[in-house]
Scaffold this active site. Structure first.
Site, PDB file in Angstrom:
ATOM      1  N   HIS A  95       0.793  -1.229   0.000  1.00  0.00           N
ATOM      2  CA  HIS A  95       0.000   0.000   0.000  1.00  0.00           C
ATOM      3  C   HIS A  95       0.821   1.274   0.000  1.00  0.00           C
ATOM      4  O   HIS A  95       0.559   2.181  -0.776  1.00  0.00           O
ATOM      5  CB  HIS A  95      -0.924  -0.013   1.216  1.00  0.00           C
TER       6      HIS A  95
ATOM      7  N   ARG B 204       3.234   3.919   8.875  1.00  0.00           N
ATOM      8  CA  ARG B 204       2.464   5.169   8.802  1.00  0.00           C
ATOM      9  C   ARG B 204       1.133   5.062   9.526  1.00  0.00           C
ATOM     10  O   ARG B 204       0.388   4.108   9.345  1.00  0.00           O
ATOM     11  CB  ARG B 204       2.223   5.538   7.340  1.00  0.00           C
TER      12      ARG B 204
END
Length: 447
Positions: free
Chosen positions: A329, A364
């Site tokens: 991703h 993240r």
């Protein structure tokens, strides 16, 4: 030869916001490898974080650090959070339509690993809403020229300074660009993976060129897997993401026995581990995500595009669980930059997913990507505006030999080799797990 003051490579939120914050007297050339609608910024579903209240600073900071396994650059995290209100004000002034409550106040949602609701959104297409408005504003600027279907194939450097780049134009010819400053905003590396939420055109071009020109990079093995993408046996160009916000609003994850097996709001990397463990235990290629606890009204108002895509793929998310599986991703590593977006090469900047400023650490936090990209794009623009000494050398650009770039197949293969070898190097010489490193059977038409 093309001459410009600033060359921006990439037209997602980072590239566009950088252009919007450059002085109007500077001539800007912005290029994009495909078209203006095909940046990963357009695909962001969940939203964008903001410091909605000074009292939330400590919690927001801690959530970001914890998700990043405390490997984050603390100063970068501080800069991002404190810059967020100004960024949101800019976006609203551009016409971005964030969801609002009945009284007109901004409406916030929550995603995995967030302690509080601090994420602004527009349905489940926040990235498209933001990027579209930024692109529209850029196209209105007299000092900016945009070239679609144009890719950068090499940087032009001399010593420790960047003087421009070599472009491959839509007609197949090569063109040199002389620029006092170059900004890399080319996104991630998902196009190198068989299963990714990214557009196939994102193949780490800037990273390969940085490696070739000995520009500092950092944490190239920090590659995030999104825990929930729609599983299908039907081939798709990219994996369809089921937003973190869906779980933030109450969606549940089940094994094949239709029993919950984990905390759905774990950070992405930890949740991915739990999902893979459950898949191995069940002997399945996916787990089930039940969107029904979110409620039909919220699903139709907040996540209409997810509901519609699931329906197109044969699943009625309003009435039944859907199958989900992790996929590549996001890229937390990249071209190393300082707190102003400067790389180790003079007059070369980087912002967005292609850059590594340390704000994300090893993992993240959800919905920090759009914000981080915008914050560093603006800081890079401000730094460029203040650098009165930046200049490009005509002789360096004019004499740059492009003959080695004519063989596109060889160039593509070399780029992939450079990136994969660098990822392996930063991973201690070991190959990444197969889902991280399995290259797509074919490269994009223009790597």
């Amino acid at each position: 030869m093309i001459k410009t003051d600033v060359l921006i490579v990439g037209a997602g939120v980072a590239g566009c916001y950088c252009a919007l914050n450059l002085p109007p007297e500077q001539k800007v050339l912005m290029i994009t490898k495909t078209d203006l609608a095909s940046s990963d910024s357009m695909l962001a579903q969940g939203g964008i974080c903001v410091l909605k209240d000074p009292a939330d600073y400590g919690s927001y900071f801690d959530d970001t650090m914890k998700a990043g396994h405390y490997e984050n650059d603390r100063k970068s995290v501080e800069i991002m959070i404190k810059s967020s209100p100004e960024v949101i004000r800019d976006l609203v002034s551009y016409g971005v339509r964030f969801a609002r409550n009945l009284d007109g106040s901004l409406r916030y949602t929550r995603e995995g690993a967030h302690s509080h609701h601090r994420i602004l959104f527009h349905e489940d297409i926040t990235g498209k809403e933001i990027t579209t408005h930024l692109v529209d504003r850029v196209l209105q600027l007299d000092n900016v020229t945009v070239m679609e279907h144009t890719e950068m194939v090499d940087l032009i450097t001399d010593g420790n300074c960047c003087h421009g780049a070599v472009l491959l134009l839509e007609n197949g010819s090569l063109e040199k660009v002389m620029a006092a400053n170059v900004v890399l905003a080319t996104g991630g590396i998902g196009g190198l993976y068989r299963h990714s939420t990214n557009f196939r055109s994102l193949t780490g071009d800037s990273l390969a060129m940085a490696l070739r020109h000995h520009v500092a990079t950092e944490h190239l093995n920090y590659i995030q897997i999104h825990p929930t993408t729609l599983y299908t046996e039907k081939p798709e160009d990219r994996s369809f993401l089921i937003s973190e916000s869906v779980r933030g609003e109450g969606a549940k994850l089940y094994g094949k026995d239709m029993q919950r097996f984990t905390d759905e709001l774990l950070p992405r990397d930890l949740l991915t581990i739990e999902i893979r463990k459950q898949m191995e235990k069940d002997g399945t290629s996916f787990v089930w995500e039940d969107l029904r606890p979110v409620g039909e009204k919220t699903l139709l108002e907040h996540f209409p595009n997810i509901v519609e895509h699931c329906r197109e793929m044969g699943y009625d998310a309003l009435k039944e669980p859907i199958p989900v599986v992790p996929a590549q991703h996001y890229f937390m590593g990249g071209v190393k930059v300082d707190h102003e977006g400067r790389t180790s090469l003079r007059q070369l900047y980087a912002a967005g997913e292609t850059a590594c400023n340390g704000v994300h650490g090893k993992n993240r936090l959800a919905s920090n990507s759009l914000l981080e990209s915008l914050v560093w794009a603006k800081r890079a623009a401000m730094c460029i505006a203040l650098d009165a000494e930046a200049a490009s050398r005509h002789d360096v650009v004019e004499n740059y030999d492009v003959s080695g770039l004519l063989d596109s197949g060889r160039r593509n293969r070399e780029n992939v080799r450079l990136v994969r070898d660098a990822i392996r190097r930063d991973n201690g010489g070991e190959e990444m797990p197969i889902e991280y490193r399995e290259a797509a059977p074919e490269l994009s038409r223009a790597v």
